[in-house]
Scaffold this motif. Sequence first.
Motif, PDB file in Angstrom:
ATOM      1  N   LEU A 132       0.828  -1.215   0.000  1.00  0.00           N
ATOM      2  CA  LEU A 132       0.000   0.000   0.000  1.00  0.00           C
ATOM      3  C   LEU A 132       0.857   1.256   0.000  1.00  0.00           C
ATOM      4  CD1 LEU A 132      -2.937  -0.778   2.466  1.00  0.00           C
ATOM      5  CD2 LEU A 132      -3.033  -0.576  -0.030  1.00  0.00           C
ATOM      6  N   LEU A 143      -4.525  -1.109  -6.143  1.00  0.00           N
ATOM      7  CA  LEU A 143      -4.842  -0.604  -4.803  1.00  0.00           C
ATOM      8  C   LEU A 143      -6.085  -1.310  -4.259  1.00  0.00           C
ATOM      9  CD1 LEU A 143      -4.346   1.354  -2.457  1.00  0.00           C
ATOM     10  CD2 LEU A 143      -5.647   3.083  -3.742  1.00  0.00           C
ATOM     11  N   THR A 158      -5.198  -4.870  -3.259  1.00  0.00           N
ATOM     12  CA  THR A 158      -4.393  -4.905  -2.039  1.00  0.00           C
ATOM     13  C   THR A 158      -5.241  -4.632  -0.806  1.00  0.00           C
ATOM     14  OG1 THR A 158      -2.489  -4.171  -3.345  1.00  0.00           O
ATOM     15  CG2 THR A 158      -2.297  -4.014  -0.955  1.00  0.00           C
ATOM     16  N   LEU A 159      -6.175  -3.708  -0.906  1.00  0.00           N
ATOM     17  CA  LEU A 159      -7.068  -3.442   0.228  1.00  0.00           C
ATOM     18  C   LEU A 159      -7.924  -4.667   0.548  1.00  0.00           C
ATOM     19  CD1 LEU A 159      -8.027   0.217  -0.688  1.00  0.00           C
ATOM     20  CD2 LEU A 159      -6.691  -0.522   1.312  1.00  0.00           C
TER      21      LEU A 159
END
Length: 180
Positions: free
Chosen positions: A28, A39, A42-43
């Motif tokens: 991140l 993004l 990854t979250l």
Amino acid sequence: FLAQSNKGDQLLAADQAAQAAACFTAILKTLGEVPSYKLALTLGWLGRCHRAGDRPDLAEAQYLRGIAVTQALEQSDQVRRHRGTLHAALGDALMQQGKYPQAREQYEASLKLKKEVNDLRGQGVAEGQLGTLAMEEGDLNEAVQRHQAALALFQRLQEPAMEAVVQHQLGIAFQEAQQW
């Protein structure tokens, strides 16, 4: 990104949620705050780490961030499919916290998105999640209806492992209802 995300995924699979979370947090930092598909992915992974670490409250925050990121992106089928997955994961985190009405909203949002992109497997998963939620809420009729819908989808996809899971859930619902 790929190497680090694979490393994090392997750590998570090895029940090392804290180490996996550290890996995804490092990713991140390199991605920054500009909305991107990486993004959002990854979250979602970080949310899974928090759920695995028995912190559904932290998972909830990451899934909400991921959903916001996907809403800021161009709406391809891939992005909408991932947003549907994030809604489902958020529903799981909310259900784990006993927030059933909010979990229902997220599962319904997931189901809607999975239908929009014609993701039959995702639809089956969402129907199963709604069935499990209905069981938790004591609505056996809805639980049976949702699990039967999931079963039909998994039979159509010829996924015997998922069929078995749904058959088990149906058995539990019928047992609760004493419908021998």
